[in-house]
Motif scaffolding. Structure first.
Motif, PDB file in Angstrom:
ATOM      1  N   LEU A 104       0.844  -1.195   0.000  1.00 46.15           N
ATOM      2  CA  LEU A 104       0.000   0.000   0.000  1.00 46.15           C
ATOM      3  C   LEU A 104       0.882   1.250   0.000  1.00 46.15           C
ATOM      4  O   LEU A 104       1.888   1.305   0.717  1.00 46.15           O
ATOM      5  CB  LEU A 104      -0.893   0.041   1.244  1.00 46.15           C
ATOM      6  N   LEU A 105       0.492   2.239  -0.770  1.00 43.34           N
ATOM      7  CA  LEU A 105       1.143   3.540  -0.757  1.00 43.34           C
ATOM      8  C   LEU A 105       0.070   4.587  -0.474  1.00 43.34           C
ATOM      9  O   LEU A 105      -0.748   4.909  -1.344  1.00 43.34           O
ATOM     10  CB  LEU A 105       1.826   3.814  -2.103  1.00 43.34           C
ATOM     11  N   LEU A 106       0.049   5.086   0.763  1.00 41.15           N
ATOM     12  CA  LEU A 106      -0.929   6.094   1.168  1.00 41.15           C
ATOM     13  C   LEU A 106      -0.320   7.473   0.942  1.00 41.15           C
ATOM     14  O   LEU A 106       0.696   7.815   1.556  1.00 41.15           O
ATOM     15  CB  LEU A 106      -1.306   5.918   2.645  1.00 41.15           C
ATOM     16  N   VAL A 107      -0.905   8.249   0.065  1.00 36.03           N
ATOM     17  CA  VAL A 107      -0.348   9.550  -0.293  1.00 36.03           C
ATOM     18  C   VAL A 107      -1.361  10.648   0.023  1.00 36.03           C
ATOM     19  O   VAL A 107      -2.569  10.440  -0.049  1.00 36.03           O
ATOM     20  CB  VAL A 107       0.039   9.606  -1.786  1.00 36.03           C
ATOM     21  N   GLY A 108      -0.840  11.810   0.387  1.00 36.13           N
ATOM     22  CA  GLY A 108      -1.709  12.936   0.667  1.00 36.13           C
ATOM     23  C   GLY A 108      -0.973  13.992   1.450  1.00 36.13           C
ATOM     24  O   GLY A 108       0.124  13.755   1.962  1.00 36.13           O
TER      25      GLY A 108
END
Length: 220
Positions: free
Chosen positions: A85-89
């Motif tokens: 998972l790559l959580l970006v923000g």
């Protein structure tokens, strides 16, 4: 805190050791009995691990983003060949909270999954040549079944930081180990912020989950 306390108290040891995950007799009984008894003991060990190893702010973290919950449930069912998972923000959109919640749901499946979590800046500090045991630290994060790297790209960029990050990500890439990354870097800035080799591996192996919105820490 209520949820953590409930999780711990529900695994009370009948032999006077408090929590059954700390009891050698409970562990031996579970090993001999197998089946549901062993699953209960592994779940107890996972619950205690979350309470003791999660940062205090995230001890009660539970993922509620639909994509992240679905991913965590899939990992708990069968982690083989599951994408990372790559959580970006931007800052303050709940990426770290969701990531720790994902670990809680993914690892509490009664199969003895090993997991580690580290802030990216702390990871870089641990691996500096002046550190206590840089190669041992790298091995601990490299070999964990499930790894959380929080705030990827937060350390000041340098050739050394890029090479060190590449060593971790490439080792896990080759062994097909699952990782949860959080980052403030926009997808189109991954290459410039981390290097082409790292960005390429992230794009191939990760499901991208954007977490948008305003900075929750600044809200009244």
């Amino acid at each position: 805190m209520t949820q953590t306390i409930t999780a711990i108290d529900s695994f009370e040891c009948p032999h006077g050791s408090g929590h059954m995950a700390r009891c050698s007799t409970c562990a031996a009984d579970a090993k001999c009995a197998g089946g549901d008894a062993r699953k209960r003991w592994l779940n107890a060990r996972a619950a205690l691990s979350f309470a003791e190893r999660f940062p205090r702010r995230y001890r009660d973290a539970h993922a509620d983003h639909p994509t992240i919950v679905t991913w965590a449930e899939a990992y708990a069912a069968d982690p083989v060949d599951l994408k990372s998972l790559l959580l970006v923000g931007p800052v303050g959109t709940g990426k770290t909270h969701q990531a720790y919640g994902a670990i809680r749901k993914a690892a509490a499946c009664g199969r003895g999954i090993t997991w580690q979590a580290v802030d990216f800046a702390d990871f870089c500090a641990e691996l500096r040549p002046s550190g206590k045991d840089p190669e041992g630290s790298l091995a601990r994060y490299r070999d964990a079944d499930l790894l959380l790297v929080d705030d990827l790209g937060a350390a000041k960029s340098s050739e050394w930081v890029e090479e060190t990050t590449y060593r971790l990500i490439n080792a896990r890439y080759k062994d097909m180990r699952t990782t949860i990354f959080t980052t403030n870097l926009a997808p189109d800035r991954l290459a410039s912020g981390l290097g082409d080799r790292i960005a390429s591996r992230l794009v191939e192996t990760c499901d991208l989950v954007p977490l948008l919105g305003s900075d929750r820490r600044r809200q009244a």
